[in-house]
Design an enzyme around this catalytic site. Structure first.
Site, PDB file in Angstrom:
ATOM      1  N   LYS A 170       1.707 -17.591  -7.726  1.00 22.98           N
ATOM      2  CA  LYS A 170       0.872 -16.496  -8.232  1.00 22.98           C
ATOM      3  C   LYS A 170       1.017 -15.373  -7.208  1.00 22.98           C
ATOM      4  O   LYS A 170       0.416 -15.408  -6.138  1.00 22.98           O
ATOM      5  CB  LYS A 170      -0.584 -16.963  -8.345  1.00 22.98           C
ATOM      6  CG  LYS A 170      -1.463 -16.142  -9.285  1.00 22.98           C
ATOM      7  CD  LYS A 170      -1.573 -14.662  -9.002  1.00 22.98           C
ATOM      8  CE  LYS A 170      -2.589 -14.318  -7.939  1.00 22.98           C
ATOM      9  NZ  LYS A 170      -2.633 -12.818  -7.697  1.00 22.98           N
ATOM     10  N   GLU A 245      -2.126 -18.941   5.787  1.00 25.27           N
ATOM     11  CA  GLU A 245      -1.662 -17.883   6.690  1.00 25.27           C
ATOM     12  C   GLU A 245      -2.627 -16.727   6.496  1.00 25.27           C
ATOM     13  O   GLU A 245      -2.573 -16.038   5.479  1.00 25.27           O
ATOM     14  CB  GLU A 245      -0.252 -17.418   6.305  1.00 25.27           C
ATOM     15  CG  GLU A 245       0.829 -18.446   6.498  1.00 25.27           C
ATOM     16  CD  GLU A 245       1.101 -18.745   7.954  1.00 25.27           C
ATOM     17  OE1 GLU A 245       0.730 -17.936   8.816  1.00 25.27           O
ATOM     18  OE2 GLU A 245       1.671 -19.813   8.215  1.00 25.27           O
ATOM     19  N   CYS A 279       0.354  -8.893   9.148  1.00 24.23           N
ATOM     20  CA  CYS A 279      -0.735  -9.719   9.677  1.00 24.23           C
ATOM     21  C   CYS A 279      -0.545 -10.004  11.162  1.00 24.23           C
ATOM     22  O   CYS A 279      -1.505 -10.156  11.896  1.00 24.23           O
ATOM     23  CB  CYS A 279      -0.880 -11.000   8.874  1.00 24.23           C
ATOM     24  SG  CYS A 279       0.674 -11.789   8.487  1.00 24.23           S
ATOM     25  N   GLU A 369      -9.547  -7.024  11.315  1.00 24.90           N
ATOM     26  CA  GLU A 369      -8.203  -6.688  10.847  1.00 24.90           C
ATOM     27  C   GLU A 369      -8.291  -5.429   9.984  1.00 24.90           C
ATOM     28  O   GLU A 369      -8.999  -5.407   8.981  1.00 24.90           O
ATOM     29  CB  GLU A 369      -7.634  -7.848  10.029  1.00 24.90           C
ATOM     30  CG  GLU A 369      -6.216  -7.602   9.585  1.00 24.90           C
ATOM     31  CD  GLU A 369      -5.569  -8.829   8.958  1.00 24.90           C
ATOM     32  OE1 GLU A 369      -6.172  -9.416   8.048  1.00 24.90           O
ATOM     33  OE2 GLU A 369      -4.461  -9.191   9.388  1.00 24.90           O
TER      34      GLU A 369
HETATM   35  P1  NAP Z   1      -6.362 -11.218  -0.771  1.00 26.04           P
HETATM   36  O1  NAP Z   1      -7.389 -10.829  -1.760  1.00 26.04           O
HETATM   37  O2  NAP Z   1      -6.652 -12.319   0.155  1.00 26.04           O
HETATM   38  O3  NAP Z   1      -5.037 -11.511  -1.608  1.00 26.04           O
HETATM   39  C1  NAP Z   1      -4.056 -12.488  -1.347  1.00 26.04           C
HETATM   40  C2  NAP Z   1      -3.717 -13.248  -2.612  1.00 26.04           C
HETATM   41  O4  NAP Z   1      -4.832 -14.045  -3.032  1.00 26.04           O
HETATM   42  C3  NAP Z   1      -3.396 -12.344  -3.799  1.00 26.04           C
HETATM   43  O5  NAP Z   1      -2.403 -12.949  -4.608  1.00 26.04           O
HETATM   44  C4  NAP Z   1      -4.719 -12.308  -4.515  1.00 26.04           C
HETATM   45  O6  NAP Z   1      -4.651 -11.886  -5.850  1.00 26.04           O
HETATM   46  C5  NAP Z   1      -5.184 -13.731  -4.382  1.00 26.04           C
HETATM   47  N1  NAP Z   1      -6.612 -13.955  -4.571  1.00 26.04           N
HETATM   48  C6  NAP Z   1      -7.628 -13.059  -4.447  1.00 26.04           C
HETATM   49  N2  NAP Z   1      -8.799 -13.648  -4.738  1.00 26.04           N
HETATM   50  C7  NAP Z   1      -8.535 -14.943  -5.050  1.00 26.04           C
HETATM   51  C8  NAP Z   1      -9.330 -16.064  -5.413  1.00 26.04           C
HETATM   52  N3  NAP Z   1     -10.663 -15.972  -5.543  1.00 26.04           N
HETATM   53  N4  NAP Z   1      -8.740 -17.248  -5.645  1.00 26.04           N
HETATM   54  C9  NAP Z   1      -7.387 -17.360  -5.521  1.00 26.04           C
HETATM   55  N5  NAP Z   1      -6.589 -16.343  -5.186  1.00 26.04           N
HETATM   56  C10 NAP Z   1      -7.147 -15.142  -4.937  1.00 26.04           C
HETATM   57  O7  NAP Z   1      -5.955  -9.965   0.067  1.00 26.04           O
HETATM   58  P2  NAP Z   1      -5.968  -8.451  -0.428  1.00 26.04           P
HETATM   59  O8  NAP Z   1      -7.166  -8.163  -1.277  1.00 26.04           O
HETATM   60  O9  NAP Z   1      -4.657  -8.191  -1.018  1.00 26.04           O
HETATM   61  O10 NAP Z   1      -6.121  -7.692   0.961  1.00 26.04           O
HETATM   62  C11 NAP Z   1      -7.385  -7.614   1.631  1.00 26.04           C
HETATM   63  C12 NAP Z   1      -7.230  -7.772   3.121  1.00 26.04           C
HETATM   64  O11 NAP Z   1      -6.637  -9.040   3.418  1.00 26.04           O
HETATM   65  C13 NAP Z   1      -6.302  -6.792   3.809  1.00 26.04           C
HETATM   66  O12 NAP Z   1      -6.903  -5.604   4.122  1.00 26.04           O
HETATM   67  C14 NAP Z   1      -5.879  -7.561   5.032  1.00 26.04           C
HETATM   68  O13 NAP Z   1      -6.834  -7.425   6.039  1.00 26.04           O
HETATM   69  C15 NAP Z   1      -5.839  -8.977   4.561  1.00 26.04           C
HETATM   70  N6  NAP Z   1      -4.450  -9.399   4.225  1.00 26.04           N
HETATM   71  C16 NAP Z   1      -3.819 -10.221   5.076  1.00 26.04           C
HETATM   72  C17 NAP Z   1      -2.530 -10.631   4.803  1.00 26.04           C
HETATM   73  C18 NAP Z   1      -1.789 -11.537   5.711  1.00 26.04           C
HETATM   74  O14 NAP Z   1      -0.578 -11.656   5.596  1.00 26.04           O
HETATM   75  N7  NAP Z   1      -2.433 -12.221   6.619  1.00 26.04           N
HETATM   76  C19 NAP Z   1      -1.884 -10.191   3.667  1.00 26.04           C
HETATM   77  C20 NAP Z   1      -2.563  -9.356   2.776  1.00 26.04           C
HETATM   78  C21 NAP Z   1      -3.850  -8.983   3.078  1.00 26.04           C
HETATM   79  P3  NAP Z   1      -4.785 -10.310  -6.165  1.00 26.04           P
HETATM   80  O15 NAP Z   1      -3.525  -9.696  -5.726  1.00 26.04           O
HETATM   81  O16 NAP Z   1      -5.011 -10.223  -7.617  1.00 26.04           O
HETATM   82  O17 NAP Z   1      -5.976  -9.813  -5.375  1.00 26.04           O
END
Ligand code: NAP
Ligand code: MG
Length: 462
Positions: A170, A245, A279, A369
């Site tokens: 996904k 991660e 990250c 972050e």
């Molecule tokens: P996120 O919400 O954690 O998204 C990561 C993945 O998880 C996406 O595929 C997302 O889908 C999915 N997801 C979201 N809610 C979920 C749930 N309840 N159950 C299962 N899967 C779910 O991250 P983001 O909203 O893209 O970014 C927010 C913050 O996260 C950033 O500002 C950053 O600080 C952090 N981040 C960290 C990394 C890393 O590599 N460590 C990468 C991205 C973001 P959707 O795309 O539909 O939301």
């Protein structure tokens, strides 16, 4: 604008169960460049069933044959590298050169590394009167973010395929197009139907349904700590394994004996790269008080060079979030020496390359972050102080140490609570384990350690 139909399930592109779509936006000009189906629990269920059905056959396929498929996959990705780079540039907004050098090139290297590992790994070993078999863990759910959209898929799919697992991916809602391209590449590589499946959709709908599905044996997640925590809780309820991660707040420690200009310039480049959406980015630069103002001056000059060079952040929400952190930095008393909260352009989700001096360890911008092009420079008194600051967050994903001689840097690095440290600007190594201490995650990706996450052992006694 292209409307993409279907999801890759059981070896074919099948219509989605529902009618909803996700609009994919180019963050440079805010134009909708395409739509993909927004998958539901029904689509997830079909994908998990396809994976379960394919699992026994793939698990029983000799590792040499799995390796051969991965080698073809690597070649298909290499042949389509330009298309990959253009796709990532369109949906993530990163400059094309960076997309070519990193977003396309790294996944090719990682796929290649697992083609080799699948061929050479000891899936069977002897210990005393036992033979230990390393068997695939089963059906893998991979939930990935948008910041390195293809890399993060390949860092899960390649070891899963090497191990003999079947997988359902996904991808992030912001970057589904390169994920579709990858599914095409897997198909072209001749991976058997059902071994790899792709469901596009929203996190709380498709992502959550996938994490909750009883037919999944391992959830491998990359993204925010908040969602990671939820996924771990869901998995705990079903006693299934997770690999996480998560976020980071890595320290770039510049010891007094280091080449200061080099350490600062590489440090600024590291944070500005991918518009700060990495990250493992070294978002906290730690400098000795005697060299502090010189380092701030160097960083200010370096940041100015990135003004026209960096791309936007991924979407309006991230832009607002990053801007909020910059405002918070100012409000908490940090000294803004480059950039600032104002968007540098009217169109597109751009953020100015920003540098804060006089950041203290307790400030929000030193702890949380930000995920944007924002660097905080902190002052330390002596080495013990530097270590306390470096280790003083809930995260522990990466970091850097610079010193006049390698042994001095290594001695410091060994005391850091973090999963990966670059010594005097050491290069990225796709075989080195990547993953976090503390709240940066559970488990490791890449190389042989990444492969082990997708295996479980069975011992036979004789
Ligand atoms: P996120 O919400 O954690 O998204 C990561 C993945 O998880 C996406 O595929 C997302 O889908 C999915 N997801 C979201 N809610 C979920 C749930 N309840 N159950 C299962 N899967 C779910 O991250 P983001 O909203 O893209 O970014 C927010 C913050 O996260 C950033 O500002 C950053 O600080 C952090 N981040 C960290 C990394 C890393 O590599 N460590 C990468 C991205 C973001 P959707 O795309 O539909 O939301
Ligand atoms: Mg999200």
């Amino acid at each position: 604008m292209k409307a993409h139909d279907g999801m890759y399930i059981g070896g074919a592109w099948r219509p989605a169960a529902g009618q909803d779509v996700i609009e994919v936006v180019n963050p440079v000009d805010e134009q909708v460049i395409g739509t993909v189906p927004a998958g539901t629990a029904e689509d997830v269920d079909a994908a998990v069933r396809a994976a379960r059905a394919a699992l026994p056959g793939w698990a029983a396929t000799p590792p040499a044959e799995r390796a051969a498929r991965l080698a073809v996959l690597r070649d298909v990705l290499a042949a389509r590298a330009d298309e990959i780079a253009e796709t990532v540039t369109a949906e993530l907004g990163s400059p094309l050169k960076f997309s070519q050098a990193v977003h396309a090139a790294v996944p090719i290297a990682v796929a290649g590394s697992y083609a080799e590992l699948a061929a050479t790994y000891a899936f069977e070993e002897k210990t005393g009167n036992s033979v230990v078999h390393h068997e695939p863990i089963g059906v893998v759910a991979a939930i990935t973010p948008w910041n390195y959209p293809l890399h993060q898929i390949v860092a899960k799919a390649a070891p899963a395929l090497a191990a003999g697992c079947a997988i359902v991916v996904k991808p992030a809602e912001d970057t589904p197009l390169v994920a579709r391209l990858f599914a095409e590449a897997v198909h072209e590589a001749g991976v058997p139907a059902g071994v790899f499946n792709l469901v596009t959709g929203l996190g709380p709908v498709a992502g959550q349904a996938l994490a909750e599905h009883p037919g999944v044996d391992l959830v491998s997640f990359t993204g925010s700590t908040a969602v990671g925590r939820r996924i771990a809780a869901i998995a705990a309820g079903q006693v299934k394994k997770v690999a996480l991660e998560l976020g980071g707040k890595s320290a770039n420690v510049i010891l007094p004996t280091a080449d200061l200009a080099k350490a600062v310039n590489v440090g600024v480049a590291n944070v500005m790269s991918n518009s700060g959406q990495t990250c493992s980015a070294w978002t906290r630069m730690l400098v000795h008080r005697d060299q502090y103002e010189e380092a701030v001056g160097l960083a200010t000059t370096a940041a100015a060079k990135y003004g026209e060079r960096i791309g936007p952040v991924v979407n309006a929400k991230q832009q607002a979030r990053v801007r909020g952190y910059i405002e918070k930095g100012v409000a908490e008393g940090a000294r803004l020496v480059a950039g600032g909260p104002e968007a540098p352009r009217e169109t597109g989700y751009f953020v100015s390359p920003t540098v804060f001096a006089d950041v203290t360890p307790d400030m929000t911008i030193a702890q949380e972050e930000i995920f944007g092009p924002v660097l905080s420079i902190l002052r330390y008194e002596d080495e013990e102080d530097a270590l306390r600051i470096a280790n003083g967050t809930v995260y522990g994903l990466a970091g850097a140490v610079w010193a006049g001689d390698e042994a001095e840097a290594v001695a410091f690095a060994r005391r850091m609570e973090t999963g990966q440290v670059d010594i005097n600007g050491g290069r990225f190594n796709p075989l080195a384990p990547f993953g976090g201490y503390k709240q940066s995650g559970v488990g490791r990706e890449l190389g042989v350690h990444g492969l082990a996450e997708y295996l479980q052992t069975k011992s036979l006694q004789f």
